[in-house]
Design a protein around this motif. Structure first.
Motif, PDB file in Angstrom:
ATOM      1  N   ILE A 107      40.232  27.204  43.276  1.00 19.92           N
ATOM      2  CA  ILE A 107      40.422  27.431  41.839  1.00 19.92           C
ATOM      3  C   ILE A 107      39.375  26.663  41.034  1.00 19.92           C
ATOM      4  O   ILE A 107      38.820  27.180  40.056  1.00 19.92           O
ATOM      5  CB  ILE A 107      41.849  27.021  41.426  1.00 19.92           C
ATOM      6  N   VAL A 108      39.083  25.412  41.448  1.00 20.81           N
ATOM      7  CA  VAL A 108      38.076  24.614  40.748  1.00 20.81           C
ATOM      8  C   VAL A 108      36.713  25.284  40.804  1.00 20.81           C
ATOM      9  O   VAL A 108      35.959  25.312  39.816  1.00 20.81           O
ATOM     10  CB  VAL A 108      38.008  23.190  41.347  1.00 20.81           C
ATOM     11  N   ILE A 109      36.377  25.848  41.972  1.00 22.76           N
ATOM     12  CA  ILE A 109      35.048  26.439  42.160  1.00 22.76           C
ATOM     13  C   ILE A 109      34.954  27.853  41.591  1.00 22.76           C
ATOM     14  O   ILE A 109      33.987  28.202  40.898  1.00 22.76           O
ATOM     15  CB  ILE A 109      34.676  26.451  43.658  1.00 22.76           C
ATOM     16  N   LEU A 110      35.967  28.687  41.860  1.00 23.70           N
ATOM     17  CA  LEU A 110      35.891  30.111  41.513  1.00 23.70           C
ATOM     18  C   LEU A 110      36.755  30.509  40.327  1.00 23.70           C
ATOM     19  O   LEU A 110      36.677  31.660  39.878  1.00 23.70           O
ATOM     20  CB  LEU A 110      36.283  30.960  42.732  1.00 23.70           C
ATOM     21  N   GLY A 111      37.600  29.601  39.847  1.00 22.27           N
ATOM     22  CA  GLY A 111      38.448  29.938  38.710  1.00 22.27           C
ATOM     23  C   GLY A 111      39.746  30.588  39.144  1.00 22.27           C
ATOM     24  O   GLY A 111      40.208  30.421  40.274  1.00 22.27           O
ATOM     25  N   LEU A 112      40.339  31.373  38.236  1.00 21.24           N
ATOM     26  CA  LEU A 112      41.651  31.978  38.478  1.00 21.24           C
ATOM     27  C   LEU A 112      41.594  33.497  38.613  1.00 21.24           C
ATOM     28  O   LEU A 112      42.641  34.145  38.678  1.00 21.24           O
ATOM     29  CB  LEU A 112      42.610  31.625  37.318  1.00 21.24           C
ATOM     30  N   GLY A 113      40.395  34.050  38.656  1.00 25.84           N
ATOM     31  CA  GLY A 113      40.255  35.494  38.612  1.00 25.84           C
ATOM     32  C   GLY A 113      40.193  36.173  39.966  1.00 25.84           C
ATOM     33  O   GLY A 113      40.645  35.646  40.987  1.00 25.84           O
ATOM     34  N   PHE A 114      39.580  37.348  39.955  1.00 30.94           N
ATOM     35  CA  PHE A 114      39.515  38.214  41.122  1.00 30.94           C
ATOM     36  C   PHE A 114      38.815  37.546  42.295  1.00 30.94           C
ATOM     37  O   PHE A 114      39.261  37.658  43.443  1.00 30.94           O
ATOM     38  CB  PHE A 114      38.790  39.511  40.742  1.00 30.94           C
ATOM     39  N   GLU A 115      37.727  36.837  42.029  1.00 29.77           N
ATOM     40  CA  GLU A 115      36.948  36.230  43.114  1.00 29.77           C
ATOM     41  C   GLU A 115      37.770  35.192  43.875  1.00 29.77           C
ATOM     42  O   GLU A 115      37.732  35.140  45.107  1.00 29.77           O
ATOM     43  CB  GLU A 115      35.670  35.582  42.567  1.00 29.77           C
ATOM     44  N   ALA A 116      38.506  34.360  43.147  1.00 29.93           N
ATOM     45  CA  ALA A 116      39.305  33.324  43.804  1.00 29.93           C
ATOM     46  C   ALA A 116      40.401  33.944  44.662  1.00 29.93           C
ATOM     47  O   ALA A 116      40.631  33.525  45.810  1.00 29.93           O
ATOM     48  CB  ALA A 116      39.928  32.402  42.749  1.00 29.93           C
ATOM     49  N   LYS A 117      41.085  34.954  44.143  1.00 29.67           N
ATOM     50  CA  LYS A 117      42.161  35.600  44.901  1.00 29.67           C
ATOM     51  C   LYS A 117      41.611  36.283  46.154  1.00 29.67           C
ATOM     52  O   LYS A 117      42.191  36.173  47.237  1.00 29.67           O
ATOM     53  CB  LYS A 117      42.881  36.626  44.019  1.00 29.67           C
ATOM     54  N   THR A 118      40.494  36.972  45.995  1.00 33.65           N
ATOM     55  CA  THR A 118      39.890  37.650  47.138  1.00 33.65           C
ATOM     56  C   THR A 118      39.471  36.655  48.210  1.00 33.65           C
ATOM     57  O   THR A 118      39.649  36.905  49.412  1.00 33.65           O
ATOM     58  CB  THR A 118      38.673  38.479  46.684  1.00 33.65           C
ATOM     59  N   PHE A 119      38.941  35.510  47.795  1.00 32.21           N
ATOM     60  CA  PHE A 119      38.507  34.511  48.774  1.00 32.21           C
ATOM     61  C   PHE A 119      39.697  33.904  49.506  1.00 32.21           C
ATOM     62  O   PHE A 119      39.603  33.587  50.700  1.00 32.21           O
ATOM     63  CB  PHE A 119      37.703  33.412  48.086  1.00 32.21           C
TER      64      PHE A 119
END
Length: 248
Positions: A107-119
């Motif tokens: 979450i710190v690196i990618l935030g709360l959006g699509f990219e973080a969930k996908t990762f």
């Protein structure tokens, strides 16, 4: 025979569901009829379709990335012994670490959006794919490989006709495990990041004790799991025929 047995078992589960709904305290377990009505209502409101599309986009993106990374990396680890023995301890360590432990960092690196969930989905799905591909390649038939080399077969041909076909059962197991863990991580990702998708509805209806709607989301997740599992079963059958044809 098998479809009939499955239908019979489904009927038994429905009967147990009806019995549980009637036996438990009121509103704790909704009846199948109440759950069906709630599903129709959610569909008419458009909530179910929107949440389903959100979750599927995350799930399928993460799973596809896991396949694209996991299979080549596992094959490389199994094909190059020194590389595999060097990195396998780190892969096993990462696989044994609960994925939830990485969520704050993600979450710190990618935030709360699509990219973080996908990762998050990718991180859960890729480990079984890597490890099972690795095990499948290590399980190769060395005598058959030596025979192929004696006829002048190069490494690409050996991989295509001997190593990868022999690794198919391991690979399919890895895909099934990865798909299952990826679906679980989809819900986890939606709960820990921006609360959307089926995971968001699951939290909403669970926290407000709207159990009929809650059961609709649980059944939808179970349906996705069944579809993915059966799809992989069909792929396994096709790959098994290809493996047999390739060996002949």
């Amino acid at each position: 025979m098998i479809p009939a047995l499955r239908i019979g078992f489904l009927g038994l589960l429905l009967l147990l569901w009806v019995w549980a709904a009637q036996s438990m305290p009121r509103n704790l377990i909704p009846s199948p009829g109440a759950t069906f009505d709630a599903g129709l209502r959610l569909w008419a409101e458009g909530r179910l379709q929107t949440a389903l599309l959100d979750s599927l986009s995350i799930y399928l993106s993460g799973l596809a990335a896991a396949v694209l990374v996991g299979i080549p990396l596992g094959a490389l680890m199994g094909g190059i012994r020194h590389f595999g023995r060097t990195v396998d301890v780190f892969v096993f360590a990462l696989a044994a670490t609960p994925r939830v432990a990485f969520i704050p960092l993600i979450i710190v690196i990618l935030g709360l959006g699509f990219e973080a969930k996908t990762f998050i989905v990718f991180l859960g799905a890729v480990m079984p794919i890597i490890l099972n591909t690795y095990a499948g390649v290590l399980n190769r038939d060395e005598e058959l490989i030596e025979m192929a080399r004696s006829t002048g077969a190069g490494l690409p041909r050996i991989y295509r006709h001997i190593i990868l076909p022999g690794a198919v059962p391991f690979l399919v197991v890895g895909l099934r495990l990865g798909a299952t863990i990826g679906l679980i991580n989809t819900v986890v990702a939606e709960l820990y990041t921006a609360v959307k998708g089926l995971g968001g509805l699951l939290a909403l209806y669970g926290n407000t004790f709207r159990m009929a709607e809650y059961f609709v989301i649980v059944l939808m997740l179970a349906l996705i799991g069944v579809i993915v599992t059966e799809g992989l079963r069909l792929i396994e059958l096709r790959l098994s025929r290809w493996r047999l044809h390739d060996r002949l």
